[in-house]
Design an enzyme around this catalytic site. Sequence first.
Site, short mmCIF file in Angstrom:
data_model
loop_
_atom_site.label_atom_id
_atom_site.label_comp_id
_atom_site.label_asym_id
_atom_site.label_seq_id
_atom_site.Cartn_x
_atom_site.Cartn_y
_atom_site.Cartn_z
N GLU A 114 11.55 -12.52 47.82
CA GLU A 114 10.26 -12.96 47.79
C GLU A 114 9.32 -12.41 48.61
OE1 GLU A 114 6.30 -15.53 48.50
OE2 GLU A 114 8.19 -14.93 49.48
N ASP A 143 6.43 -22.87 46.09
CA ASP A 143 6.76 -22.37 47.37
C ASP A 143 5.97 -23.19 48.48
OD1 ASP A 143 7.01 -20.77 49.36
OD2 ASP A 143 6.04 -18.72 48.47
N HIS A 243 7.35 -19.29 58.89
CA HIS A 243 8.14 -17.84 59.46
C HIS A 243 8.66 -17.97 60.70
CE1 HIS A 243 6.26 -15.35 55.71
NE2 HIS A 243 7.10 -16.44 55.58
N1 PHE Z 1 4.55 -17.17 49.75
C1 PHE Z 1 4.13 -17.16 51.29
C2 PHE Z 1 5.73 -16.89 51.92
O1 PHE Z 1 6.60 -17.25 51.30
C3 PHE Z 1 3.72 -18.33 51.40
C4 PHE Z 1 2.61 -18.82 50.40
C5 PHE Z 1 2.89 -19.63 49.40
C6 PHE Z 1 1.40 -18.20 50.63
C7 PHE Z 1 1.81 -20.09 48.64
C8 PHE Z 1 0.22 -18.73 49.65
C9 PHE Z 1 0.63 -19.62 48.56
O2 PHE Z 1 5.62 -16.83 52.85
ZN ZN Z 2 7.40 -16.90 53.58
ZN ZN Z 3 7.22 -18.82 50.50
#
Ligand code: PHE
Ligand code: ZN
Ligand code: ZN
Length: 279
Positions: A114, A143, A243
């Site tokens: 992802e 997520d 992150h």
């Molecule tokens: N998908 C992004 C990530 O994994 C975080 C995220 C999740 C942003 C849901 C917006 C909505 O870093």
């Molecule tokens: Zn992420």
């Molecule tokens: Zn994420």
Amino acid sequence: TDAFALDIGEWRAGIPMVFASFAVGNELAANPGTTVRLKVDSTLTLGTDYNVIGETRKGDPNNVVMVGAHLDSVEAGPGINDNGSGTAAILETALQIGNFPVKNKVRFAFWAAEEIGLLGSDQYVEGLTAAERDRIRLYLNFDMVASPNYAYKLYDGDDSDATGAPAGPPGSAQIENQLEDFFTSRGLATVGTDFDGRSDYGPFIAAGIPAGGIFTGAEGIKTPAEAALFGGTAGVAYDACYHQACDTIANPNLTALDVNADAIADSTARYAFNLTAIP
Ligand code: PHE
Ligand code: ZN
Ligand code: ZN
Ligand code: ZN
């Protein structure tokens, strides 16, 4: 942009740039109209990764309820909130459903890659035949569901937040409403969050599949209004370790994880038995 097309054209000769082109595409989807410049980075390498997908043996295969969370993390850290939280919650739901005689088939997806551009979910949806796609009645995405400075954000299926981002396909508003009912039943508030394309629901809504889910916030800053609704600290990121190396087992908020795990189980179980609200 011209720069984008030119750069990818030049790089196509180099195998590692396969991943780079996906990452750029994702960045552009999230920020339309912006110019993205990439430099060759020695950490971009070609690799192989796999989605892990399991479904109940029971339930009508012509009516599939899909529930997903991404299993990968960024290289910088262990990714416990992003996305060990969503992964653990859907895994527990799967374990609890077990051999229960569900009416509809429930399919759990642990997405690969992802973080480098929704590669796993994108490939999965791309690979569906039209008939397979039509059997998927809805997709629930989880997520980041335990952010330390959390807000209970539901994907805005009805576009009530009116920030310009599109609502989800028909049926998405009903999913948002059903999740909202769960939080209301616990005396808890929710707010909307746009389908901005940043997680694995992206390929599903692009294919016209109704979608929804919960998100507790990433690098964004909690507003005073949200702090009044959910507690926590206004003016601070929902997840200050987003992150980063500090997204460890010490990072998730266990109250949010507990509530959201229940919300995930509740919504999955309801749709496992009743899809009449979904067109
Ligand atoms: N998908 C992004 C990530 O994994 C975080 C995220 C999740 C942003 C849901 C917006 C909505 O870093
Ligand atoms: Zn992420
Ligand atoms: Zn994420
Ligand atoms: Zn809404």
